[in-house]
Scaffold this motif. Structure first.
Motif, PDB file in Angstrom:
ATOM      1  N   LEU A  25      35.570  46.553  37.853  1.00  0.00           N
ATOM      2  CA  LEU A  25      36.481  45.706  37.081  1.00  0.00           C
ATOM      3  C   LEU A  25      36.024  45.589  35.626  1.00  0.00           C
ATOM      4  O   LEU A  25      34.828  45.422  35.384  1.00  0.00           O
ATOM      5  N   ALA A  26      36.954  45.724  34.695  1.00  0.00           N
ATOM      6  CA  ALA A  26      36.614  45.513  33.285  1.00  0.00           C
ATOM      7  C   ALA A  26      36.552  44.016  33.038  1.00  0.00           C
ATOM      8  O   ALA A  26      37.558  43.368  32.779  1.00  0.00           O
ATOM      9  N   ARG A  27      35.375  43.457  33.181  1.00  0.00           N
ATOM     10  CA  ARG A  27      35.190  42.002  33.153  1.00  0.00           C
ATOM     11  C   ARG A  27      35.679  41.350  31.868  1.00  0.00           C
ATOM     12  O   ARG A  27      36.163  40.227  31.875  1.00  0.00           O
ATOM     13  N   GLU A  28      35.498  42.063  30.755  1.00  0.00           N
ATOM     14  CA  GLU A  28      35.843  41.469  29.462  1.00  0.00           C
ATOM     15  C   GLU A  28      37.360  41.289  29.325  1.00  0.00           C
ATOM     16  O   GLU A  28      37.825  40.428  28.600  1.00  0.00           O
ATOM     17  N   SER A  29      38.126  42.115  30.063  1.00  0.00           N
ATOM     18  CA  SER A  29      39.563  42.146  29.817  1.00  0.00           C
ATOM     19  C   SER A  29      40.300  40.995  30.492  1.00  0.00           C
ATOM     20  O   SER A  29      41.466  40.771  30.251  1.00  0.00           O
ATOM     21  N   VAL A  30      39.616  40.270  31.351  1.00  0.00           N
ATOM     22  CA  VAL A  30      40.350  39.255  32.105  1.00  0.00           C
ATOM     23  C   VAL A  30      39.523  37.982  32.243  1.00  0.00           C
ATOM     24  O   VAL A  30      38.307  38.022  32.387  1.00  0.00           O
ATOM     25  N   GLU A  31      40.217  36.869  32.156  1.00  0.00           N
ATOM     26  CA  GLU A  31      39.568  35.564  32.348  1.00  0.00           C
ATOM     27  C   GLU A  31      39.060  35.467  33.780  1.00  0.00           C
ATOM     28  O   GLU A  31      39.666  36.010  34.696  1.00  0.00           O
ATOM     29  N   GLY A  32      37.973  34.772  33.966  1.00  0.00           N
ATOM     30  CA  GLY A  32      37.468  34.577  35.317  1.00  0.00           C
ATOM     31  C   GLY A  32      37.503  33.114  35.703  1.00  0.00           C
ATOM     32  O   GLY A  32      37.782  32.242  34.880  1.00  0.00           O
ATOM     33  N   ARG A  33      37.226  32.841  36.958  1.00  0.00           N
ATOM     34  CA  ARG A  33      37.216  31.462  37.431  1.00  0.00           C
ATOM     35  C   ARG A  33      36.422  31.373  38.723  1.00  0.00           C
ATOM     36  O   ARG A  33      36.109  32.384  39.350  1.00  0.00           O
ATOM     37  N   LEU A  34      36.144  30.162  39.133  1.00  0.00           N
ATOM     38  CA  LEU A  34      35.583  29.942  40.460  1.00  0.00           C
ATOM     39  C   LEU A  34      36.678  30.282  41.464  1.00  0.00           C
ATOM     40  O   LEU A  34      37.791  29.763  41.358  1.00  0.00           O
ATOM     41  N   SER A  35      36.359  31.164  42.398  1.00  0.00           N
ATOM     42  CA  SER A  35      37.367  31.560  43.382  1.00  0.00           C
ATOM     43  C   SER A  35      37.997  30.317  44.007  1.00  0.00           C
ATOM     44  O   SER A  35      37.294  29.412  44.457  1.00  0.00           O
ATOM     45  N   GLU A  36      39.328  30.306  43.999  1.00  0.00           N
ATOM     46  CA  GLU A  36      40.036  29.127  44.478  1.00  0.00           C
ATOM     47  C   GLU A  36      39.621  28.789  45.913  1.00  0.00           C
ATOM     48  O   GLU A  36      39.493  27.623  46.280  1.00  0.00           O
ATOM     49  N   LEU A  37      39.408  29.833  46.723  1.00  0.00           N
ATOM     50  CA  LEU A  37      39.054  29.584  48.119  1.00  0.00           C
ATOM     51  C   LEU A  37      37.643  29.027  48.251  1.00  0.00           C
ATOM     52  O   LEU A  37      37.327  28.355  49.238  1.00  0.00           O
ATOM     53  N   ASP A  38      36.792  29.283  47.275  1.00  0.00           N
ATOM     54  CA  ASP A  38      35.441  28.727  47.334  1.00  0.00           C
ATOM     55  C   ASP A  38      35.415  27.255  46.928  1.00  0.00           C
ATOM     56  O   ASP A  38      34.463  26.534  47.238  1.00  0.00           O
ATOM     57  N   GLU A  39      36.479  26.820  46.248  1.00  0.00           N
ATOM     58  CA  GLU A  39      36.545  25.399  45.899  1.00  0.00           C
ATOM     59  C   GLU A  39      36.542  24.541  47.163  1.00  0.00           C
ATOM     60  O   GLU A  39      36.021  23.429  47.176  1.00  0.00           O
ATOM     61  N   TYR A  40      37.132  25.081  48.246  1.00  0.00           N
ATOM     62  CA  TYR A  40      37.145  24.312  49.498  1.00  0.00           C
ATOM     63  C   TYR A  40      35.733  24.135  50.037  1.00  0.00           C
ATOM     64  O   TYR A  40      35.405  23.077  50.605  1.00  0.00           O
ATOM     65  N   ALA A  41      34.897  25.155  49.871  1.00  0.00           N
ATOM     66  CA  ALA A  41      33.515  25.054  50.333  1.00  0.00           C
ATOM     67  C   ALA A  41      32.751  24.034  49.502  1.00  0.00           C
ATOM     68  O   ALA A  41      32.010  23.203  50.032  1.00  0.00           O
ATOM     69  N   VAL A  42      32.960  24.085  48.180  1.00  0.00           N
ATOM     70  CA  VAL A  42      32.300  23.109  47.311  1.00  0.00           C
ATOM     71  C   VAL A  42      32.755  21.702  47.696  1.00  0.00           C
ATOM     72  O   VAL A  42      31.950  20.772  47.834  1.00  0.00           O
TER      73      VAL A  42
END
Ligand SMILES: Cc1cc2nc3c(=O)[nH]c(=O)nc-3n(C[C@H](O)[C@H](O)[C@H](O)COP(=O)(O)OP(=O)(O)OC[C@H]3O[C@@H](n4cnc5c(N)ncnc54)[C@H](O)[C@@H]3O)c2cc1C
Ligand code: SF4
Ligand code: SF4
Lengths: 260, 732
Positions: A25-42
């Motif tokens: 993945l070209a990391r610079e080309s796209v915004e990232g975030r905390l995976s929505e599904l991992d928010e449930y674990a947090v």
């Protein structure tokens, strides 16, 4: 009790992704975030803490420098500390490599319970919890729709198509949680500001005692040959019943090889 | 006797004014416990004077309600004029033949004084009739007085009556005592027809008796008046005094349109680097500005706001009046604590300390009783979260309030604290906030979907950056701000296509931002998430400035309000028009020509953020008026009094579980006009009303809900199928 949450920094699912020549993945080309599904674990980890069942919640991620954004979000949601494993040599790792790093980092941190999401929202393999548990030699309970922890055991309920099973594991263990666990909180601005002051430790492969050549693109057991965007979904066919709907439906299925 | 009445009169005056003064000083100190006002509130002297003339002297808002308005105007002007008689009364304490300097001897003065005395009495009668007819006992929640203090209100009417009759009696007796008719001592009283009539009645009692009556009536009159003054300082009738400063210091032209940025300590909060001690929103009553506290003290409990509130009218616990009253009562209950020095607070009574720790917003356990959703003394909370989150920010309350109370600002300030500090708000709205943060639209569809609306069009829509340039080219006149709904919602896409087609038809060069557009931030801001609003707003302003945008046309009332009124707060100033205005111009310039008749009965729904918040009432109606064959029928609640669709204030993204549904209430009103088409000018209204119509009449005669632009397009390009509406309301 100490809970370690595995949380992945993923590219924004609604954004358009671009890829490098080596198919990463070209990391610079796209915004990232905390995976929505991992928010449930947090969320579940923080609730364990709020309920007094856990005394410390540590979030752990393996990812590029910007992955610290995902950690900050988890800290704003209520985690106490964060560990960020970041090393050029990890880039391009496959599931085997990633699980190796995650297991080593979790082991070094020490824990009574590891919580994960049900799948990442980018690669979506859902294998990480099992791989990490296997590497650590611990019991695993996956796809938990609900979680309760009491004494030295954790009990989950796991929704299957026709039944709900309850699974109990003795701690320490690895548990993956689904989006059927309760809504993840939206952190207040105050919590976001406070999260800026919470500690984030950065670890390299060397800190974890992993040789650079054991992970990364070169060491991957699998390789990506090509990447193509999924075809656009076509508009469905609507059959209006004018007496022959059943025939039309059967023809439709037959034409696609579902009926013979 | 003259000395006696002088002594008694002066003694009364000193004691009563002392009591009133002490109370006012106390209230002043309570007000001082509030925060400093935000930048720009003070100093516009010219505007303030104008406001006093229009709102107070000319009673503008009051007179919009004819009967109670006239009655109030009579009492207000009556008391202004009667102030002269009061001066005369004071004068006659010292000198029984006192008259005002210069004008004092004009018979016309006596006439005017008596005329207004009469008007006051008639007004009191009118008020009695109004209060009996609208008694909460019979009308329940429908009464605008429901929840107001009724006893004090009746007492005030009784006191007004007492002030007037004692003054008249004094003057009547005075005439006889002075034998004015013969000795010409007080020629001005010759015009005083009522006083004269009373004098004729009393005349047979003789001069001595009349002298006694005069003295007694004078002292009783002064006593009533002074007692009334003291009472006023302890009651909701404080508005007699406070409305003057409150109107002078109100936001102008009104507290509608833009929301104010978050301020703390009189300065705007910088969300990129907030100060450690900055207050973000209002979590305690003393965190309102002193102007906010002045608002609470000024409320007359008239209930005009309550009568118009869509939340209240659909059985929800929110009433803007009860909210203001609740905050006022809480502020007064907390005052001993607020005014005590830090080290003295522990010494306060348990009650005083308990009140001080009641959260502003908290569970009241009101269980359906709206009055119980406000608990100024706690223990759970001063107002229930259901009260706070029921508001659609429609502005109907602000529009009506005769003393210019700024309800919406206060509600949003409390929401800000809940969201920014506590992270407490209705769960469903969390998804919307997350979507705004991550996908820049409320539904989480993402930028890549933002041009899908244009695909069915048979001409090319110009998109910024598509031809490599990153600025809007010179030949493009308008930037068409499509908006999230306009780009992503099925029905709103139709409006977007209709507007694009009309612009194209008229030969207007326009361009859209495509993927570079994000939500304006309106729902985030109105939910209280100023942080997210600031992020989105700054990003959009950056995009617009980088593109060199100057003229922007929008189809969404919320986008319009935010870009036009709120982006200047973050440094973005553009000429923003709503499509009704631009299409209107094109019609006037004959660049758009309706060629086909649209034979339909149409009613027009005013979107709150176009109408009340931005005073755009005429352009949409003119546009519909330009469509041949179309018959426009107004709803009973239209223009300034239009009823909300229920979507504003981020309510669009929350469940409506309390009371009945606002959109159905409005849809029923629209259907009752007999219209076949309900036209609106905001995508959120259209969604809400469509839903309302389809629930109310699932299979009855079709009533379509659509945008005014689609109606116009049918007249301009009757050949187009894509944009002509389905016969039924859109949603099943
Ligand atoms: C462009 C691209 C190419 C890829 N090529 C390959 C390849 O060739 N071979 C191959 O095997 N894999 C490949 N992957 C997958 C990649 O290796 C995985 O993303 C990674 O191994 C984690 O697996 P997953 O994302 O499917 O996690 P899942 O197993 O779906 O995740 C489950 C849970 O594990 C945790 N978790 C997962 N990853 C992390 C992390 N980095 N940090 C912290 N917690 C984590 C989270 O809690 C998550 O919810 C590729 C991915 C992409 C986007
Ligand atoms: S803004 Fe509208 S919904 Fe909110 S309190 Fe005022 S009238 Fe009611
Ligand atoms: S807030 Fe204004 S409109 Fe509402 S009751 Fe008070 S004075 Fe009347």
């Amino acid at each position: 009790m100490k809970v370690v949450v595995l949380a992945k920094y993923v590219p924004e699912p609604t954004a358009t992704w671009a890829f490098e020549a080596d198919h990463t993945l070209a990391r610079e080309s796209v915004e990232g975030r905390l995976s929505e599904l991992d928010e449930y674990a947090v969320e579940q980890a923080v609730r364990l803490k709020e309920a007094g069942a856990a005394d410390e919640v540590v979030v752990l991620t393996v990812g590029p420098a910007k992955a610290v954004d995902a950690l900050r979000k988890a800290l704003a949601m209520g985690a106490d500390r964060a560990v960020h494993v970041s090393d050029e040599a990890i880039a391009g790792s496959d599931a085997l490599g990633t699980s190796r790093v995650l297991a080593a980092a979790a082991d070094k941190e020490g824990f009574d319970l590891v919580l994960t999401g049900m799948a990442s929202t980018d690669a979506e393999m859902s294998v990480m919890p099992s791989m990490v548990a296997a590497r650590l030699g611990l019991p695993q309970a996956t796809f938990a729709g609900a979680l309760s922890v009491e004494g030295g055991t954790a009990t989950i309920s796991r929704d299957l198509d026709t039944a709900t099973t309850e699974v109990t594991v003795t701690l320490p263990a690895v548990i993956s949680l689904t989006d059927q666990t309760d809504e993840a909180r939206y952190p207040a601005f105050k919590a976001i500001m406070m999260a800026k002051k919470k500690p984030v430790e950065t670890r390299s492969l060397a800190d974890l005692g992993i040789a650079a050549g054991d992970v990364g693109l070169e060491a991957a057991g699998t390789s990506v040959l090509s990447i193509a965007p999924a075809p656009q979904r076509q508009a469905g066919t609507i059959i209006t019943d004018e007496g022959d709907a059943a025939t039309q439906l059967a023809d439709f299925l037959a034409a696609r090889g579902f009926l013979r | 006797m003259n000395t006696l009445r002088l002594v008694v009169g002066l003694l009364m005056t000193v004691v009563m004014l002392g009591l009133a003064g002490r109370r006012l000083l106390y209230l002043y100190r309570v007000g001082g416990a509030g925060q400093p006002v935000e930048p720009g509130r003070l100093g516009a002297v010219g505007t303030a004077i104008r406001a006093e003339l229009v709102e107070v002297v000319a009673q503008r808002k009051l007179l919009r309600w004819t009967a109670p308005g006239l009655a109030h105007a009579a009492v207000f002007w009556g008391f202004c004029v009667l102030l002269l008689t009061v001066l005369e009364a004071f004068g006659s304490l010292f000198d029984p033949t006192f008259s005002l300097p210069v004008i004092g001897q004009f018979p016309v003065l006596g006439f005017v004084e008596d005329l207004f005395a009469l008007l006051c009495i008639l007004a009191v009668v009118a008020f009695v009739v109004i209060r009996v007819r609208e008694a909460p006992r019979d009308q329940g929640r429908r009464s605008r007085f429901f929840g107001s203090h009724l006893g004090p209100a009746w007492f005030v009417l009784f006191m007004i009556f007492n002030v007037v009759w004692t003054l008249l009696l004094t003057r009547g007796a005075q005439i006889n005592a002075q034998e004015v008719n013969t000795t010409d001592n007080l020629p001005f009283l010759r015009g005083a027809f009522l006083s004269q009539a009373i004098a004729s009645l009393l005349a047979p009692l003789g001069q001595d008796v009349n002298e006694v009556i005069e003295t007694v009536a004078l002292l009783v009159g002064l006593g009533v008046l002074l007692g009334f003054t003291v009472f006023v300082t302890y009651s909701k009738h404080l508005h007699i005094l406070l409305s003057l400063p409150n109107v002078a210091l109100a936001r102008r032209p009104s507290a509608l349109g833009a929301l104010l940025p978050v301020s703390s300590g009189g300065r705007e909060v910088d969300f990129e680097d907030p100060g450690e001690e900055d207050l973000l929103g209002v979590g305690n009553v003393e965190e309102f500005t002193w102007k906010g506290l002045l608002d609470f003290g000024t409320c007359t409990e008239c209930g005009r706001c309550q009568s118009q509130c869509p939340a209240w009218n659909t059985g929800k616990p929110l009433s803007p009046k009860l909210l203001i009253m609740g905050l006022r009562d809480h502020a007064l209950a907390k005052a001993p604590y607020l005014l005590a020095a830090e080290q003295e607070r522990d010494g306060l009574s348990d009650d005083a300390r308990a009140v001080a720790s009641v959260p502003l917003v908290g569970d009241t356990g009101y269980a359906g009783d709206p009055l119980a959703a406000y608990a100024p003394l706690g223990p759970g909370g001063v107002i229930d979260p259901d009260v706070l989150w029921s508001c659609t920010t429609c502005g109907a309350c602000v529009e009506q309030c005769p003393v210019d109370i700024e309800h919406v600002d206060h509600i949003v300030d409390m929401r800000r604290y809940q969201v920014l500090m506590e992270g407490a708000f209705p769960d469903e709205a969390g998804a919307m906030l997350n979507n705004l943060e991550h996908a820049a639209d409320p539904w989480g569809r993402g930028a890549s979907q933002r041009l899908a609306w244009a695909e069915p069009l048979d001409f090319e829509v110009r998109v910024l950056g598509a031809d490599g340039g990153d600025r809007i080219p010179d030949d493009v006149e308008w930037l068409f701000w499509v908006g999230c709904a306009g780009a992503l919602d099925d029905q709103a896409q139709r409006t977007t296509r209709a507007v694009a087609t009309l612009l194209h038809e008229a030969g207007v060069e326009f361009m859209v931002l495509g993927e570079a557009e994000s939500c304006t931030g309106d729902p985030a801001r109105r939910m209280g998430n100023e942080f997210l609003f600031q992020m989105l707003a700054r990003q959009n302003v950056q995009t617009l400035d980088d593109a060199g945008a100057t003229k922007i046309v929008v189809t969404c009332a919320h986008c319009f309000n935010t870009i036009a009124n709120e982006y200047p707060q973050v440094g973005g100033s553009y000429e923003v028009v709503h499509h009704s205005m631009l299409l209107g111009r094109l019609l006037a310039e004959k660049r758009l020509v309706p060629v086909s008749r649209v034979d339909r009965d149409v009613t027009y729904h005013d979107p709150c953020y176009l109408g009340r918040h931005n005073r755009i009432f005429a352009p949409p109606r003119e546009l519909l008026g330009a469509v041949p064959g179309l018959r426009l029928a107004e709803m009973p609640r239209a223009k300034e009094r239009a009823f909300c669709c229920g979507a504003g204030g981020a309510r669009m993204f929350m469940d409506e579980t309390l009371g009945t549904r606002i959109n159905e209430n409005r849809a029923a009103e629209a259907i009752a006009t007999g219209a076949q088409t309900i036209a609106a000018a905001c995508p959120f209204c259209i969604t809400m009303l469509s839903d309302g119509v389809s629930t109310l009449r699932p299979d009855d005669a079709p009533v379509e809900v659509t945008d005014i632009a689609e109606v116009l397009l049918r007249a301009v390009r009757p050949d187009l199928d894509d944009v002509s509406p389905p016969p039924q309301a859109a949603r099943p």
